[in-house]
Design a protein around this motif. Structure first.
Motif, PDB file in Angstrom:
ATOM      1  N   ARG A   1       2.262   6.122  -6.628  1.00 53.29           N
ATOM      2  CA  ARG A   1       2.683   7.491  -6.313  1.00 53.29           C
ATOM      3  C   ARG A   1       1.563   8.486  -6.575  1.00 53.29           C
ATOM      4  O   ARG A   1       1.328   9.407  -5.776  1.00 53.29           O
ATOM      5  CB  ARG A   1       3.876   7.870  -7.192  1.00 53.29           C
ATOM      6  CG  ARG A   1       5.182   7.224  -6.858  1.00 53.29           C
ATOM      7  CD  ARG A   1       6.182   7.503  -7.967  1.00 53.29           C
ATOM      8  NE  ARG A   1       7.505   7.772  -7.474  1.00 53.29           N
ATOM      9  CZ  ARG A   1       8.533   8.122  -8.242  1.00 53.29           C
ATOM     10  NH1 ARG A   1       8.363   8.249  -9.556  1.00 53.29           N
ATOM     11  NH2 ARG A   1       9.720   8.353  -7.713  1.00 53.29           N
ATOM     12  N   ILE A   2       0.865   8.311  -7.667  1.00 56.06           N
ATOM     13  CA  ILE A   2      -0.216   9.235  -8.029  1.00 56.06           C
ATOM     14  C   ILE A   2      -1.325   9.183  -6.986  1.00 56.06           C
ATOM     15  O   ILE A   2      -1.871  10.224  -6.583  1.00 56.06           O
ATOM     16  CB  ILE A   2      -0.747   8.913  -9.439  1.00 56.06           C
ATOM     17  CG1 ILE A   2       0.328   9.230 -10.489  1.00 56.06           C
ATOM     18  CG2 ILE A   2      -2.023   9.703  -9.731  1.00 56.06           C
ATOM     19  CD1 ILE A   2       0.008   8.731 -11.880  1.00 56.06           C
ATOM     20  N   CYS A   3      -1.661   7.982  -6.515  1.00 57.39           N
ATOM     21  CA  CYS A   3      -2.708   7.847  -5.504  1.00 57.39           C
ATOM     22  C   CYS A   3      -2.337   8.580  -4.216  1.00 57.39           C
ATOM     23  O   CYS A   3      -3.174   9.269  -3.615  1.00 57.39           O
ATOM     24  CB  CYS A   3      -2.969   6.370  -5.216  1.00 57.39           C
ATOM     25  SG  CYS A   3      -3.996   5.545  -6.444  1.00 57.39           S
ATOM     26  N   LYS A  10       4.502  16.630 -12.068  1.00 59.28           N
ATOM     27  CA  LYS A  10       5.178  15.440 -11.553  1.00 59.28           C
ATOM     28  C   LYS A  10       5.382  15.509 -10.029  1.00 59.28           C
ATOM     29  O   LYS A  10       6.398  15.074  -9.492  1.00 59.28           O
ATOM     30  CB  LYS A  10       6.516  15.224 -12.253  1.00 59.28           C
ATOM     31  CG  LYS A  10       6.379  14.928 -13.744  1.00 59.28           C
ATOM     32  CD  LYS A  10       7.718  14.571 -14.384  1.00 59.28           C
ATOM     33  CE  LYS A  10       7.523  14.213 -15.855  1.00 59.28           C
ATOM     34  NZ  LYS A  10       8.804  13.831 -16.509  1.00 59.28           N
ATOM     35  N   THR A  11       4.405  16.049  -9.354  1.00 62.56           N
ATOM     36  CA  THR A  11       4.510  16.157  -7.895  1.00 62.56           C
ATOM     37  C   THR A  11       4.480  14.793  -7.213  1.00 62.56           C
ATOM     38  O   THR A  11       4.846  14.684  -6.038  1.00 62.56           O
ATOM     39  CB  THR A  11       3.360  17.030  -7.348  1.00 62.56           C
ATOM     40  OG1 THR A  11       2.113  16.590  -7.902  1.00 62.56           O
ATOM     41  CG2 THR A  11       3.573  18.485  -7.711  1.00 62.56           C
ATOM     42  N   TYR A  12       4.079  13.767  -7.948  1.00 65.96           N
ATOM     43  CA  TYR A  12       4.060  12.419  -7.391  1.00 65.96           C
ATOM     44  C   TYR A  12       5.455  11.856  -7.162  1.00 65.96           C
ATOM     45  O   TYR A  12       5.639  10.873  -6.450  1.00 65.96           O
ATOM     46  CB  TYR A  12       3.273  11.470  -8.317  1.00 65.96           C
ATOM     47  CG  TYR A  12       3.789  11.410  -9.743  1.00 65.96           C
ATOM     48  CD1 TYR A  12       4.876  10.611 -10.082  1.00 65.96           C
ATOM     49  CD2 TYR A  12       3.180  12.145 -10.747  1.00 65.96           C
ATOM     50  CE1 TYR A  12       5.353  10.548 -11.383  1.00 65.96           C
ATOM     51  CE2 TYR A  12       3.634  12.100 -12.047  1.00 65.96           C
ATOM     52  CZ  TYR A  12       4.728  11.292 -12.363  1.00 65.96           C
ATOM     53  OH  TYR A  12       5.193  11.239 -13.665  1.00 65.96           O
ATOM     54  N   GLU A  49       7.616   7.087  -3.009  1.00 65.41           N
ATOM     55  CA  GLU A  49       8.018   5.828  -3.612  1.00 65.41           C
ATOM     56  C   GLU A  49       6.817   5.226  -4.336  1.00 65.41           C
ATOM     57  O   GLU A  49       5.673   5.381  -3.898  1.00 65.41           O
ATOM     58  CB  GLU A  49       8.496   4.849  -2.539  1.00 65.41           C
ATOM     59  CG  GLU A  49       9.845   5.156  -1.936  1.00 65.41           C
ATOM     60  CD  GLU A  49      10.299   4.031  -1.015  1.00 65.41           C
ATOM     61  OE1 GLU A  49      10.967   3.107  -1.513  1.00 65.41           O
ATOM     62  OE2 GLU A  49       9.953   4.079   0.179  1.00 65.41           O
ATOM     63  N   ASN A  50       7.087   4.509  -5.409  1.00 60.69           N
ATOM     64  CA  ASN A  50       6.005   3.930  -6.192  1.00 60.69           C
ATOM     65  C   ASN A  50       5.654   2.542  -5.655  1.00 60.69           C
ATOM     66  O   ASN A  50       5.795   1.521  -6.321  1.00 60.69           O
ATOM     67  CB  ASN A  50       6.400   3.842  -7.671  1.00 60.69           C
ATOM     68  CG  ASN A  50       5.182   3.577  -8.561  1.00 60.69           C
ATOM     69  OD1 ASN A  50       4.085   4.029  -8.248  1.00 60.69           O
ATOM     70  ND2 ASN A  50       5.389   2.876  -9.645  1.00 60.69           N
ATOM     71  N   LYS A  51       5.184   2.510  -4.405  1.00 60.65           N
ATOM     72  CA  LYS A  51       4.730   1.270  -3.808  1.00 60.65           C
ATOM     73  C   LYS A  51       3.581   1.585  -2.863  1.00 60.65           C
ATOM     74  O   LYS A  51       3.473   2.703  -2.347  1.00 60.65           O
ATOM     75  CB  LYS A  51       5.848   0.531  -3.072  1.00 60.65           C
ATOM     76  CG  LYS A  51       6.428   1.268  -1.866  1.00 60.65           C
ATOM     77  CD  LYS A  51       7.526   0.445  -1.211  1.00 60.65           C
ATOM     78  CE  LYS A  51       8.048   1.127   0.047  1.00 60.65           C
ATOM     79  NZ  LYS A  51       9.129   0.348   0.688  1.00 60.65           N
ATOM     80  N   ARG A  52       2.738   0.596  -2.665  1.00 58.73           N
ATOM     81  CA  ARG A  52       1.538   0.825  -1.865  1.00 58.73           C
ATOM     82  C   ARG A  52       1.852   0.916  -0.385  1.00 58.73           C
ATOM     83  O   ARG A  52       2.886   0.430   0.095  1.00 58.73           O
ATOM     84  CB  ARG A  52       0.527  -0.286  -2.101  1.00 58.73           C
ATOM     85  CG  ARG A  52       0.946  -1.640  -1.539  1.00 58.73           C
ATOM     86  CD  ARG A  52      -0.220  -2.624  -1.647  1.00 58.73           C
ATOM     87  NE  ARG A  52       0.139  -3.964  -1.191  1.00 58.73           N
ATOM     88  CZ  ARG A  52       0.114  -4.365   0.078  1.00 58.73           C
ATOM     89  NH1 ARG A  52      -0.225  -3.524   1.024  1.00 58.73           N
ATOM     90  NH2 ARG A  52       0.440  -5.592   0.401  1.00 58.73           N
ATOM     91  N   ASP A  53       0.932   1.553   0.361  1.00 57.03           N
ATOM     92  CA  ASP A  53       0.978   1.517   1.810  1.00 57.03           C
ATOM     93  C   ASP A  53       0.376   0.181   2.277  1.00 57.03           C
ATOM     94  O   ASP A  53      -0.035  -0.644   1.454  1.00 57.03           O
ATOM     95  CB  ASP A  53       0.206   2.697   2.403  1.00 57.03           C
ATOM     96  CG  ASP A  53       0.866   4.028   2.073  1.00 57.03           C
ATOM     97  OD1 ASP A  53       2.098   4.060   1.985  1.00 57.03           O
ATOM     98  OD2 ASP A  53       0.130   5.026   1.904  1.00 57.03           O
TER      99      ASP A  53
END
Length: 419
Positions: free
Chosen positions: A358-360, A406-408, A412-416
């Motif tokens: 999410r942060i990325c 917490k804008t992330y 969703e916390n998963k990669r593209d």
């Protein structure tokens, strides 16, 4: 204490700062993913046009005419690349891809016997290397256990002592990274090479995450062979032609995968049934070189020839140290550094956080280009040739804002598909 004024002061003293103008940098963006794909330089662009124009101007005669005759281009670029890895010109060739070159090297040098039949690798290595090793083992009809993996105690780094301990009498060849692709740990190639040779083991290194970021001395320390890509720290372009090194003491070892471009140049067009292999590393070429994929490497390497790898390394260490200092000051107790904290780190940092994916994605929204590595890693690579200390400062301020607000959480916390 790190401040914007400190960043500007460091930039003012930076002897390499002028080279940022050599690269195409998008306005409003801070590019910190050069350890995956380096930016396009103006010189690389020019060399692409030069090679393209040679096709236009010479047609078939481009193989032997013009400023960069294609027939000798791989060797010419190898000579520019050799100083970056501490090799003799004839020990280097630019050809193939990272994985095809590893296949070639294993096909040439992995000669299992009943007593020595294992290939040593590490469990943190880039999977493509492990796929190639596994397939070579299968081609020899050896059991899967013939690939011996050095274990990591912390999931991020490999202990040098563990590598040496794993060099048992049944190991024929060791394939290890010079820099671990996730954590950026730099392995001591001299110590590993010495230990391997004392035990009768050939050793080869994957330089994908080290070439163009740190100096090497492969000839001097006696490394048997090495292989790498040219599109990360060397900025050779997506999918650009890769490289390989074979120490001169192995010259004359027949290529395991023979092809016509491994011929001696003066015999190549004799087209005899029996190959007369080149007397140097050029023997390990297989097919016709990909001229238009070699093209940008000429311009890219000219920058390194001008700057010198030692200067690149000095600034790289300073940039990554400044970034670590900024992170510890601005977002304390938020990330775990998965990279070594001392000078045994390569050209990137590895931040561990449970919300890494999410942060990325959010960093990209704010104009910072990072790299995500599953399951919880953020790679950040401030590159010596085109990133500044001020960019590092601003990128950490953006990171601080993302964490604080917490804008992330909108992602969703998963990669593209591509991390």
């Amino acid at each position: 204490m790190t401040t914007i004024d400190k960043a500007k002061q460091l930039d003012a003293m930076d002897a390499l700062r002028k080279y940022a103008n050599e690269f195409y940098k998008k306005e409003g963006q801070i590019y910190l993913d050069g350890n995956s794909l380096g930016l396009l330089s103006k010189r690389a662009e020019q060399s692409v046009h030069a090679l393209l124009n040679s096709w236009r101007d010479y047609g078939i005669d481009g193989w032997t005419n013009g400023e960069h005759p294609w027939f000798y281009l791989s060797e010419k670029l190898a000579a520019l690349c050799a100083p970056l890895i501490g090799a003799k010109c004839e020990e280097v060739i630019l050809t193939g891809s990272t994985t095809t070159n590893l296949h070639q090297l294993l096909a040439s040098f992995f000669k299992p016997t009943p007593a020595r039949y294992k290939i040593l690798a590490d469990e943190l290595n880039f999977p493509s290397d492990l796929y190639a090793i596994a397939s070579q083992i299968a081609l020899h009809n050896l059991p899967e256990s013939s690939m011996k993996l050095v274990k990591s105690e912390d999931g991020q780094t490999i202990a040098p002592a563990a590598i040496v301990e794993a060099m048992t009498e049944d190991v024929a060849v060791a394939i290890l990274p010079a820099v671990l692709y996730r954590s950026g740990q730099v392995l001591d190639l001299q110590v590993i090479t010495k230990a391997a040779h004392e035990r009768g083991i050939l050793v080869g290194f994957d330089l994908c995450h080290s070439i163009g970021a740190i100096p090497h001395h492969l000839h001097e320390i006696g490394t048997d062979f090495a292989f790498w890509c040219n599109y990360k720290h060397l900025n050779g372009g997506p999918g650009s032609v890769a490289g390989l090194f074979v120490h001169e003491r192995h010259f004359g070892t027949a290529p395991g995968l023979a092809g016509w471009f491994g011929s001696a140049k003066d015999k190549q067009f004799d087209l005899k049934i029996e190959i007369t292999a080149a007397a140097h590393t050029g023997a390990y070429q297989i097919g016709t070189p990909h001229i238009l994929s070699l093209a940008p490497i000429e311009g890219a390497l000219s920058l390194f020839a001008e700057v010198g790898i030692e200067a690149v390394r000095e600034k790289s260490l300073a940039l990554t140290q400044f970034m670590m200092d900024c992170i510890e000051q601005e977002v304390p107790n938020t990330f775990t550094f998965g990279n070594p904290l001392d000078d045994t780190r390569g050209g990137h940092l590895f931040l561990v956080h449970e919300e890494a994916a999410r942060i990325c994605k959010t960093l990209k929204d704010y104009g910072v280009v990072p790299d995500f590595r599953a399951p919880n890693g953020i790679r950040l690579a401030p590159v010596a040739l085109y990133n500044s200390f001020e960019e590092v400062w601003h990128s950490v301020q953006i990171l601080k804002d993302i964490i604080a607000n917490k804008t992330y959480e909108k992602y969703e916390n998963k990669r593209d598909i591509i991390a």
